[in-house]
Design a protein around this motif. Structure first.
Motif, PDB file in Angstrom:
ATOM      1  N   SER A 183       0.827  -1.211   0.000  1.00 11.92           N
ATOM      2  CA  SER A 183       0.000   0.000   0.000  1.00 11.92           C
ATOM      3  C   SER A 183       0.859   1.259   0.000  1.00 11.92           C
ATOM      4  CB  SER A 183      -0.903  -0.003   1.236  1.00 11.92           C
ATOM      5  OG  SER A 183      -1.581   1.222   1.368  1.00 11.92           O
ATOM      6  N   HIS A 184       0.460   2.246  -0.803  1.00 12.52           N
ATOM      7  CA  HIS A 184       1.132   3.548  -0.777  1.00 12.52           C
ATOM      8  C   HIS A 184       0.586   4.406   0.368  1.00 12.52           C
ATOM      9  CE1 HIS A 184       2.379   3.415  -5.315  1.00 12.52           C
ATOM     10  NE2 HIS A 184       2.745   2.345  -4.643  1.00 12.52           N
ATOM     11  N   VAL A 185      -0.678   4.188   0.718  1.00  7.58           N
ATOM     12  CA  VAL A 185      -1.326   4.976   1.774  1.00  7.58           C
ATOM     13  C   VAL A 185      -0.881   4.492   3.157  1.00  7.58           C
ATOM     14  CG1 VAL A 185      -3.568   5.506   2.835  1.00  7.58           C
ATOM     15  CG2 VAL A 185      -3.300   5.632   0.352  1.00  7.58           C
ATOM     16  N   ILE A 186      -0.765   3.170   3.310  1.00  6.67           N
ATOM     17  CA  ILE A 186      -0.328   2.590   4.589  1.00  6.67           C
ATOM     18  C   ILE A 186       0.911   1.740   4.305  1.00  6.67           C
ATOM     19  CG2 ILE A 186      -1.076   1.355   6.654  1.00  6.67           C
ATOM     20  CD1 ILE A 186      -3.951   1.551   5.422  1.00  6.67           C
ATOM     21  N   PRO A 187       2.061   2.383   4.097  1.00  4.88           N
ATOM     22  CA  PRO A 187       3.263   1.624   3.763  1.00  4.88           C
ATOM     23  C   PRO A 187       3.680   0.708   4.909  1.00  4.88           C
ATOM     24  CG  PRO A 187       3.790   3.936   4.116  1.00  4.88           C
ATOM     25  CD  PRO A 187       2.300   3.824   4.171  1.00  4.88           C
ATOM     26  N   ASN A 188       4.284  -0.411   4.537  1.00  8.37           N
ATOM     27  CA  ASN A 188       4.813  -1.369   5.506  1.00  8.37           C
ATOM     28  C   ASN A 188       3.748  -1.976   6.422  1.00  8.37           C
ATOM     29  OD1 ASN A 188       7.504  -0.751   4.585  1.00  8.37           O
ATOM     30  ND2 ASN A 188       7.367   1.121   5.800  1.00  8.37           N
ATOM     31  N   LEU A 189       2.534  -2.144   5.876  1.00  6.07           N
ATOM     32  CA  LEU A 189       1.467  -2.790   6.639  1.00  6.07           C
ATOM     33  C   LEU A 189       1.874  -4.252   6.860  1.00  6.07           C
ATOM     34  CD1 LEU A 189      -1.449  -2.561   7.776  1.00  6.07           C
ATOM     35  CD2 LEU A 189      -2.269  -3.261   5.515  1.00  6.07           C
ATOM     36  N   PRO A 190       2.169  -4.651   8.114  1.00  4.54           N
ATOM     37  CA  PRO A 190       2.769  -5.962   8.352  1.00  4.54           C
ATOM     38  C   PRO A 190       1.731  -7.089   8.488  1.00  4.54           C
ATOM     39  CG  PRO A 190       2.681  -4.761  10.393  1.00  4.54           C
ATOM     40  CD  PRO A 190       2.063  -3.867   9.341  1.00  4.54           C
ATOM     41  N   VAL A 191       0.845  -7.204   7.496  1.00  5.46           N
ATOM     42  CA  VAL A 191      -0.214  -8.198   7.557  1.00  5.46           C
ATOM     43  C   VAL A 191      -0.216  -8.967   6.230  1.00  5.46           C
ATOM     44  CG1 VAL A 191      -2.677  -8.598   7.922  1.00  5.46           C
ATOM     45  CG2 VAL A 191      -1.576  -6.608   8.971  1.00  5.46           C
ATOM     46  N   GLN A 192      -0.251 -10.272   6.312  1.00  7.15           N
ATOM     47  CA  GLN A 192      -0.352 -11.097   5.113  1.00  7.15           C
ATOM     48  C   GLN A 192      -1.790 -11.101   4.619  1.00  7.15           C
ATOM     49  OE1 GLN A 192       1.113 -14.892   6.457  1.00  7.15           O
ATOM     50  NE2 GLN A 192       3.244 -14.198   6.513  1.00  7.15           N
ATOM     51  N   VAL A 193      -1.966 -11.135   3.322  1.00  4.17           N
ATOM     52  CA  VAL A 193      -3.312 -11.077   2.737  1.00  4.17           C
ATOM     53  C   VAL A 193      -4.208 -12.166   3.326  1.00  4.17           C
ATOM     54  CG1 VAL A 193      -4.639 -11.346   0.601  1.00  4.17           C
ATOM     55  CG2 VAL A 193      -2.551  -9.965   0.610  1.00  4.17           C
ATOM     56  N   GLU A 194      -3.700 -13.372   3.509  1.00  2.00           N
ATOM     57  CA  GLU A 194      -4.536 -14.464   3.998  1.00  2.00           C
ATOM     58  C   GLU A 194      -5.117 -14.174   5.396  1.00  2.00           C
ATOM     59  OE1 GLU A 194      -1.985 -17.855   3.898  1.00  2.00           O
ATOM     60  OE2 GLU A 194      -0.984 -17.367   5.789  1.00  2.00           O
TER      61      GLU A 194
END
Length: 198
Positions: A183-194
């Motif tokens: 995400s450009h809005v929330i960079p480094n979001l440490p969550v896997q898609v699953e």
């Protein structure tokens, strides 16, 4: 009136008393009596969406949980879930599944609605809303200048991330499994898609 549970697609709410279709504004919409239905205004047309499924709602809860932790608790901005009115223009009022407004733009948050351009809008697609989310909302959200738009696809357990580029959305990618969303809005979001899916 058509009960939401009987709808199979997003439908113009022609039976609702009010102005002619094409002339609806936020003030007309706000004057509607509370009937438990989910309405939006698209180009001045009042539409009603089918009621969300339990799976849809479970995914919204998971997305909201992670965004709350990594946006609100990190003091980067605010996270809202439907029903929340987002007025993008006089004849455009939406209730996205999730809205993110970063701290720099919190002035668009009003007492009863958001007026202006959020930083991120998220829609959890279903067979009944997929075309509406991918075509109609896609174009209007881009015109409004919303920096990022996610379409979450429960059946595929995937998320399309679109970023605004020269006034149009560019698909950053379709992400699944253990991938982290870039995400450009929330960079480094440490969550896997699953982790967003049940």
């Amino acid at each position: 009136m058509v009960p939401a549970e009987d709808l199979t697609v997003v439908t113009p709410a022609d039976w609702v008393p009010g102005p002619a279709q094409g002339l609806w504004t936020y003030d007309d919409y706000a004057a509607l009596p509370e009937d438990g239905q989910r309405y939006e205004i698209v180009n001045g047309v009042l539409v009603m969406a089918p009621a969300p499924s339990p799976e849809h709602q479970a995914i919204v809860v998971r997305l909201t949980h992670y965004l709350f932790v990594y946006v609100e608790l990190a003091q980067l901005g605010r996270v809202f879930t439907s029903p929340i009115d987002v007025e993008l223009g006089p004849k455009h009022v939406y209730q996205p599944d999730i809205v993110v407004v970063l701290k720099a733009h919190e002035g668009i948050i009003h007492e009863k609605k958001i007026v202006g351009t959020p930083d991120l809008m998220i829609e959890v697609a279903s067979p009944s809303t997929a075309a509406f989310d991918r075509l109609t909302k896609y174009e209007i959200y881009a015109r409004a200048g919303i920096a990022e738009y996610w379409i979450v696809k429960p059946a595929a357990r995937s998320i399309d991330v679109m970023v605004l580029d020269a006034g149009e959305y560019r698909l950053l990618g379709t992400f699944t499994g253990k991938t982290m969303l870039p995400s450009h809005v929330i960079p480094n979001l440490p969550v896997q898609v699953e982790q967003f899916f049940v």
